[in-house]
Design an enzyme around this catalytic site. Structure first.
Site: not given
Length: 280
Positions: A134, A148, A152
């Protein structure tokens, strides 16, 4: 004890370091990437304990084929390392819908595709360890990282939930949350900037993009040391649900935990006592 590692994104960056260090430690490695030739080059050529095979994590069929090749060669898969990822950087309004979808397709559905292909092997073995990379951005959202961080945060929810589903089969899960490491995530091949332009963001976009570009190759974290730490995590009988890597990430996640506890307390008066009378 020698294990079979299945590593995605092994052609460069952290994936190559993990595969290389696993081989040096005497493990057998299935090193995958979209360009197998690049993987071979990164790992120093074919070896008895190494299988290099093509895998595009956004294509479930190639994931299944890679898993079949791994089992045919080594008979099992002990550790899956979901490492392959990319980075769409930019302010939310300047990221196109296609870019947002592409980010989630790679960073969230990609690990899901590979994990779905590997889990039947691990269930049959009644053992295995799924390690998914992650990020600090999986715990703390920030400016310029809307796409992003979304991907994650999704990975974290996926892995945290999967844990409860697969533990009865002897399968463990670990979410790895690195801070800023020199992993090639910020090179042109991995980073895509927002394709739209909104005047209100223009000045900040230019300054922030320049800052991100200047950070490439200057991150404090050493991916080789992280690879060694991950091998130690993989060797544990009871690995952690989360492994927080890097001094910067440890401090930031600790601060986030304190912030969450403060928000719990701030919500207690209005947030409690909201049940139906017959459920109280």
């Amino acid at each position: 004890m020698s294990k079979v590692f299945f590593v995605t994104g092994a052609g460069r960056g952290l994936g190559a370091d993990i595969a290389r260090h696993a081989l040096q430690a005497g493990h057998r490695v299935v090193a995958t990437g979209r360009r197998p030739g690049r993987v071979v080059e990164a790992l120093g050529g074919e070896q008895d304990n190494l299988l290099v095979t093509a895998l595009d994590i956004t294509d479930p069929a190639t994931a299944r084929a890679a898993v079949e090749a791994a089992v045919e060669r080594f008979g099992r898969i002990d550790v899956l390392v979901n490492n392959a990822a990319n980075f769409y950087a930019g302010y939310f309004e300047e990221l196109s819908e296609d870019q947002m979808r592409a980010q989630i397709e790679t960073n969230l559905f990609g690990p899901m595709n590979v994990t779905r292909a590997v889990l039947p092997v691990m269930r049959e073995q009644r053992s295995g360890h799924v390690i998914t990379i992650s990020s600090l951005a999986g715990q703390v959202g920030g400016e310029f990282t809307a796409a992003y961080a979304t991907s994650k945060f999704g990975v974290e929810g996926f892995m945290e939930s999967l844990r409860h589903e697969v533990e009865p089969f002897g399968i463990r899960t670990t979410i790895v949350e690195p801070g800023f490491f020199r992993t090639e995530l910020l090179v042109d091949a991995s980073t895509t900037y927002a394709e739209l332009s909104v005047e209100d963001y223009a000045e900040r976009t230019a300054a922030t993009k320049k800052a991100w570009e200047s950070m490439n190759g200057q991150q404090a974290g050493d991916p080789a040391k992280l690879a060694d730490a991950l091998l130690e995590v993989a060797a544990l009988d009871e690995p952690p649900l989360r492994f927080i890597a890097g001094d910067d990430c440890l401090a930031a996640v600790e601060a986030k935990a304190k912030e969450l506890l403060a928000q719990v307390e701030a919500s207690r008066e209005l947030g409690s006592g909201l049940a139906h009378a017959d459920a109280a």
